[in-house]
Design a protein around this motif. Structure first.
Motif, mmCIF file in Angstrom:
data_model
loop_
_atom_site.group_PDB
_atom_site.id
_atom_site.type_symbol
_atom_site.label_atom_id
_atom_site.label_comp_id
_atom_site.label_asym_id
_atom_site.label_seq_id
_atom_site.Cartn_x
_atom_site.Cartn_y
_atom_site.Cartn_z
ATOM 1 N N SER A 58 -46.807 -43.595 -49.175
ATOM 2 C CA SER A 58 -45.398 -43.994 -49.036
ATOM 3 C C SER A 58 -45.149 -44.448 -47.598
ATOM 4 O O SER A 58 -45.923 -44.130 -46.698
ATOM 5 N N ASN A 59 -44.049 -45.179 -47.426
ATOM 6 C CA ASN A 59 -43.627 -45.450 -46.046
ATOM 7 C C ASN A 59 -42.451 -44.543 -45.678
ATOM 8 O O ASN A 59 -41.831 -44.711 -44.648
ATOM 9 N N ASP A 60 -42.135 -43.595 -46.555
ATOM 10 C CA ASP A 60 -41.010 -42.692 -46.320
ATOM 11 C C ASP A 60 -41.561 -41.314 -45.962
ATOM 12 O O ASP A 60 -42.323 -40.726 -46.729
ATOM 13 N N LEU A 61 -41.158 -40.831 -44.792
ATOM 14 C CA LEU A 61 -41.715 -39.562 -44.305
ATOM 15 C C LEU A 61 -41.485 -38.408 -45.281
ATOM 16 O O LEU A 61 -42.311 -37.500 -45.377
ATOM 17 N N ARG A 62 -40.367 -38.449 -46.022
ATOM 18 C CA ARG A 62 -40.108 -37.359 -46.972
ATOM 19 C C ARG A 62 -41.251 -37.221 -47.973
ATOM 20 O O ARG A 62 -41.734 -36.123 -48.235
ATOM 21 N N GLY A 76 -32.446 -38.423 -32.805
ATOM 22 C CA GLY A 76 -31.519 -39.111 -33.705
ATOM 23 C C GLY A 76 -32.300 -39.996 -34.662
ATOM 24 O O GLY A 76 -33.534 -40.065 -34.604
ATOM 25 N N GLY A 77 -31.600 -40.691 -35.569
ATOM 26 C CA GLY A 77 -32.276 -41.514 -36.586
ATOM 27 C C GLY A 77 -32.623 -40.633 -37.782
ATOM 28 O O GLY A 77 -32.604 -39.393 -37.688
ATOM 29 N N GLY A 78 -32.946 -41.262 -38.909
ATOM 30 C CA GLY A 78 -33.193 -40.521 -40.149
ATOM 31 C C GLY A 78 -34.249 -39.430 -40.006
ATOM 32 O O GLY A 78 -34.081 -38.329 -40.537
HETATM 33 P P1 ADP Z 1 -33.793 -47.200 -40.470
HETATM 34 O O1 ADP Z 1 -34.690 -47.313 -39.291
HETATM 35 O O2 ADP Z 1 -34.299 -47.899 -41.682
HETATM 36 O O3 ADP Z 1 -32.319 -47.403 -40.178
HETATM 37 P P2 ADP Z 1 -33.107 -44.384 -40.817
HETATM 38 O O4 ADP Z 1 -32.703 -44.025 -39.429
HETATM 39 O O5 ADP Z 1 -32.085 -44.348 -41.878
HETATM 40 O O6 ADP Z 1 -33.944 -45.716 -40.896
HETATM 41 O O7 ADP Z 1 -34.298 -43.412 -41.221
HETATM 42 C C1 ADP Z 1 -34.939 -43.594 -42.435
HETATM 43 C C2 ADP Z 1 -36.126 -42.680 -42.499
HETATM 44 O O8 ADP Z 1 -35.701 -41.311 -42.295
HETATM 45 C C3 ADP Z 1 -36.761 -42.693 -43.876
HETATM 46 O O9 ADP Z 1 -37.779 -43.638 -43.916
HETATM 47 C C4 ADP Z 1 -37.299 -41.290 -44.009
HETATM 48 O O10 ADP Z 1 -38.667 -41.352 -43.704
HETATM 49 C C5 ADP Z 1 -36.615 -40.468 -42.946
HETATM 50 N N1 ADP Z 1 -35.905 -39.310 -43.504
HETATM 51 C C6 ADP Z 1 -34.656 -39.266 -44.042
HETATM 52 N N2 ADP Z 1 -34.360 -38.017 -44.448
HETATM 53 C C7 ADP Z 1 -35.434 -37.250 -44.169
HETATM 54 C C8 ADP Z 1 -35.759 -35.865 -44.357
HETATM 55 N N3 ADP Z 1 -34.902 -35.022 -44.912
HETATM 56 N N4 ADP Z 1 -36.963 -35.438 -43.914
HETATM 57 C C9 ADP Z 1 -37.832 -36.278 -43.361
HETATM 58 N N5 ADP Z 1 -37.597 -37.588 -43.158
HETATM 59 C C10 ADP Z 1 -36.428 -38.072 -43.564
#
Ligand code: ADP
Length: 406
Positions: free
Chosen positions: A278-282, A326-328
């Protein structure tokens, strides 16, 4: 004064309409997803009334998504399009241009000149801005460039060790990005600590992320460079890497330059290290917990990169008063924060594990007695852009008025 802020991705559009005369009150927020796909999605919310819309839609291009947004704004929280004083964009990169700018043809051409170093960001913004020009011909369009926060980097932080004449001729240097978020984190922390003479290490960690070292409110170093493919690794883009990997792949491993470029900007970072999980850390954290070795290493490599920069920036700043996440990912991943800060008591950074596990935006996660603070902050890039757009509009109106009376 109502200001519409639009965040453009290659297949998405997110927006917020602020009433700047009511402390940046949000009048409406929404967005479009899967623009360009067979079936797109649209959502819109009016926080004052609680009205919200979610629907399938057909958005072959950003133009249709923008039109849907305008349809929902007019007759909802505003009466006519003239109630929008300007549209603001968190634009990324332009050759020879930074700061806050009216998006004139010259500025758009300067953005185009850096399409190749910001391929995931500049082309979608340019195409969406041109659609806005067509749909809102009388509304000023303003861009706040992400590079502006880094405009005062010293030469030792922005120079690359290639022949200086090449750097000068082609404007090759470290620029830095994520300026809107990093500026918000700086101002938030100054307010929380009641001082501006701070040595801050800011970690904006989202799908795309970077760190910055900020001394007394001024950014003195940052992890991103000429483009957005360096520093800590990204969700699917490369971070720091020996540039000779590229020549090795091209000369010895049978890959073409376009293939390598695509690989570096879409198949690398967390996605690449996780073996495509995945490219999503979750998802990667979950797979790591379930025993996936590549995913475990992806998380560790990511956090280790952050830790190394925290160390480097503590040296650059001559100490650290606060690290700010900060950031997701920075906001939500207790695991990444704990791995990145593990063993950094030597720098005055002691994380409280319980606070870290229960972190909410605005919390200080440092342990009692920790010499430096550790904050987690809900960043607000849109607000920063709206404030800058408003200031530019007011300055311009003021100048026009003074010109009139001369
Ligand atoms: P963007 O750079 O696209 O604006 P965001 O700041 O919204 O991104 O961050 C998105 C990322 O945050 C997602 O790809 C995900 O990997 C990560 N993320 C969101 N919630 C969680 C969580 N609960 N635990 C770990 N990672 C998370």
């Amino acid at each position: 004064m109502n200001i519409l802020i639009c965040n453009v991705g290659s297949t998405s559009l997110k927006y917020q309409l602020f009433d700047m005369d009511r402390d940046a009150h949000v009048l409406a927020a929404g967005g479009a997803e899967r623009v360009g796909a067979e079936r797109s999605r649209f959502y819109h919310k009016n926080p004052d009334t609680g009205d919200s819309v979610q629907m399938d839609a057909s958005f072959p291009t950003h133009r249709e998504a923008i039109a849907a947004m305008l349809d929902h704004l007019v007759g909802g929280c505003i009466e006519t399009l003239e109630d929008i004083a300007c549209v603001g964009f968190k634009v990324v990169h332009a050759k020879g241009v930074t700061g806050v700018q009216f998006l004139t043809e010259d500025v758009l051409q300067a953005m185009e000149a850096f399409n190749s170093v910001a391929p995931a960001h500049n082309p979608p913004y340019l195409s969406a801005i041109r659609q806005f020009q067509a749909l809102l011909p009388h509304t000023p369009l303003i861009g706040a460039f992400e590079t502006a926060f880094h405009a005062q980097l010293p030469p030792e932080a922005y120079l690359y060790p290639i022949p200086i004449e090449l750097s000068r001729k082609y404007a090759i240097r470290r620029y830095g990005f994520h300026g809107a978020s990093l500026e918000y984190l700086t101002r938030w922390t100054e307010k929380a600590m009641g001082r501006t003479d701070l040595r801050l290490i800011l970690c904006h960690l989202g799908g795309s992320g970077s760190l910055a070292a900020v001394k007394h409110g001024v950014c003195i170093d940052t992890t991103m460079g000429l483009g957005l493919q360096c520093g800590v690794l990204q969700n699917n883009r490369i971070g720091d890497m020996d540039p000779y990997v590229i020549f090795y792949l091209a000369e010895e491993c049978g890959m073409t330059l376009p293939e390598i470029k695509t690989m570096l900007q879409t198949k690398s970072g967390l996605y690449g290290l996780s073996g495509g999980v995945s490219n999503d850390l979750r998802d990667i954290q979950l797979a790591a917990e379930a025993g996936n070795e590549d995913c475990r290493n992806a998380v560790k490599t990511y956090a280790y990169g952050i830790k190394k920069y925290i160390g480097a920036y503590t040296a650059a700043l001559g100490g650290v008063d606060a690290v700010v996440f900060g950031g997701g990912i920075g906001r939500n991943s207790a695991l990444v924060r704990s791995l990145a800060l593990e063993g950094l008591a030597c720098l005055g950074l002691q994380l409280d594990p319980e606070k870290n596990a229960a972190a909410k935006g605005g919390m200080d996660l440092s342990a009692t007695g920790s010499p430096a603070r550790i904050y987690v902050v809900d960043t607000n890039e849109e607000l920063m852009v709206a404030q800058k757009a408003r200031a530019l509009l007011l300055r311009t109106r003021d100048a026009a008025r003074k010109g009139d009376t001369l």
